[in-house]
Design a protein around this motif. Structure first.
Motif, PDB file in Angstrom:
ATOM      1  N   ARG A  36      45.928  40.155  35.320  1.00 56.61           N
ATOM      2  CA  ARG A  36      45.325  39.296  36.347  1.00 56.61           C
ATOM      3  C   ARG A  36      45.831  37.868  36.238  1.00 56.61           C
ATOM      4  O   ARG A  36      46.078  37.203  37.244  1.00 56.61           O
ATOM      5  CB  ARG A  36      43.798  39.328  36.221  1.00 56.61           C
ATOM      6  N   ILE A  37      45.967  37.396  35.002  1.00 52.46           N
ATOM      7  CA  ILE A  37      46.446  36.030  34.800  1.00 52.46           C
ATOM      8  C   ILE A  37      47.856  35.890  35.343  1.00 52.46           C
ATOM      9  O   ILE A  37      48.167  34.959  36.094  1.00 52.46           O
ATOM     10  CB  ILE A  37      46.396  35.657  33.308  1.00 52.46           C
ATOM     11  N   THR A  40      48.121  35.760  39.128  1.00 46.39           N
ATOM     12  CA  THR A  40      47.871  34.460  39.766  1.00 46.39           C
ATOM     13  C   THR A  40      49.119  33.583  39.689  1.00 46.39           C
ATOM     14  O   THR A  40      49.413  32.826  40.620  1.00 46.39           O
ATOM     15  CB  THR A  40      46.687  33.722  39.101  1.00 46.39           C
ATOM     16  N   ALA A  43      51.559  34.909  42.321  1.00 46.22           N
ATOM     17  CA  ALA A  43      51.147  34.498  43.662  1.00 46.22           C
ATOM     18  C   ALA A  43      51.426  33.015  43.887  1.00 46.22           C
ATOM     19  O   ALA A  43      51.881  32.606  44.970  1.00 46.22           O
ATOM     20  CB  ALA A  43      49.667  34.792  43.872  1.00 46.22           C
ATOM     21  N   GLY A  44      51.176  32.201  42.862  1.00 50.38           N
ATOM     22  CA  GLY A  44      51.436  30.774  42.984  1.00 50.38           C
ATOM     23  C   GLY A  44      52.902  30.471  43.160  1.00 50.38           C
ATOM     24  O   GLY A  44      53.293  29.630  43.978  1.00 50.38           O
ATOM     25  N   SER A 220      47.035  28.188  41.830  1.00 50.87           N
ATOM     26  CA  SER A 220      46.726  29.608  41.927  1.00 50.87           C
ATOM     27  C   SER A 220      46.400  30.121  40.531  1.00 50.87           C
ATOM     28  O   SER A 220      47.292  30.489  39.767  1.00 50.87           O
ATOM     29  CB  SER A 220      47.921  30.373  42.517  1.00 50.87           C
ATOM     30  N   GLY A 221      45.109  30.129  40.191  1.00 51.76           N
ATOM     31  CA  GLY A 221      44.711  30.579  38.862  1.00 51.76           C
ATOM     32  C   GLY A 221      45.377  29.756  37.777  1.00 51.76           C
ATOM     33  O   GLY A 221      45.155  28.546  37.657  1.00 51.76           O
ATOM     34  N   TYR A 223      48.482  29.010  37.588  1.00 53.58           N
ATOM     35  CA  TYR A 223      49.691  28.335  38.078  1.00 53.58           C
ATOM     36  C   TYR A 223      49.311  27.061  38.812  1.00 53.58           C
ATOM     37  O   TYR A 223      48.545  27.090  39.781  1.00 53.58           O
ATOM     38  CB  TYR A 223      50.463  29.244  39.030  1.00 53.58           C
TER      39      TYR A 223
END
Length: 233
Positions: A36-37, A40, A43-44, A220-221, A223
């Motif tokens: 999950r980390i 993110t 995605a970033g 994004s998380g 990032y």
């Protein structure tokens, strides 16, 4: 001639991305399942790549572009698909080889010249645009200003890059990283505020022909990175 602190950090980055982190970056920049980390971060980075490309003309036909620190080549491919003639340079032979493999049979791949080496090498030539996505974030502010000045000497229309913005979250992550074993640590990032960066650009004589333009932060998380463009003054 590059200064000692630049050369030292360049060596650390080459070792990290070519040996320690090559497999991790291969996975992160693919469609493979990740934590999950890391999702993110992926995605970033995807969103940031879109931002940087949006700072360039939509039609890049005939435009010569340097992808400074190309990594696995995603930005180079998108720029080439829009018509750009791309020189994609990275310190890591492993990542450049992966980028070459991923580019095979992709639209515009024939317009990408992958190189292993220093993004500041004058032998790479001159360009309309220089793009540096997350490849300058590890350098100290004084070195960052010098890097931008050197790239600016070879860019005609613009420099598009990212920097690590100074935020509480990034400071906490930086501090936490000190607890990881040295063998697992990435070279530290060098956060800088947008205001300080703008001051550095204004105070660097060799950047007098450039001025900051658009800027946008992506969070994004895990990032966090900020885009900026330098345009002719």
């Amino acid at each position: 001639m590059q200064n000692a602190s630049y050369l030292e950090r360049r060596g650390q980055l080459e070792t990290y991305f070519d040996r320690t982190a090559a497999d991790a970056w291969s996975r992160l920049t693919s469609d493979a399942p990740v934590s999950r980390i890391r999702a993110t971060v992926r995605a970033g980075r995807d969103e940031m790549r879109g931002v940087l490309l949006s700072y360039l003309p939509e039609d890049l036909t005939g435009v010569r572009l340097l992808d400074a620190g190309c990594g696995t080549g995603a930005l180079s491919l998108e720029a080439a698909a829009r018509g750009a003639e791309v020189v994609a340079s990275d310190l890591s032979p492993s990542l450049v080889e992966l980028a070459r493999e991923r580019a095979k049979d992709k639209p515009g791949a024939e317009r990408i010249d992958f190189r292993v080496g220093d993004m500041l090498d004058p032998a790479l030539g001159s360009f309309d645009f220089v793009v540096a996505m997350d490849s300058l974030i590890h350098y100290k502010p004084a070195d960052l200003a010098d890097i931008l000045a050197r790239l600016g000497k070879r860019a005609g229309a613009g420099i598009v890059f990212t920097f690590a913005p100074r935020t509480a979250l990034l400071a906490a992550m930086h501090a936490a990283g000190r607890f990881f074993p040295k063998s697992d640590r990435a070279p530290s990032i060098e956060p800088i505020s947008e205001e300080r960066l703008r001051q550095l650009v204004a105070a660097t004589p060799s950047l007098s022909q450039w001025q900051p333009g658009r800027s946008r932060r992506i969070v994004s998380g895990f990032y966090t990175s900020q885009a900026m463009e330098l345009v002719p003054a």
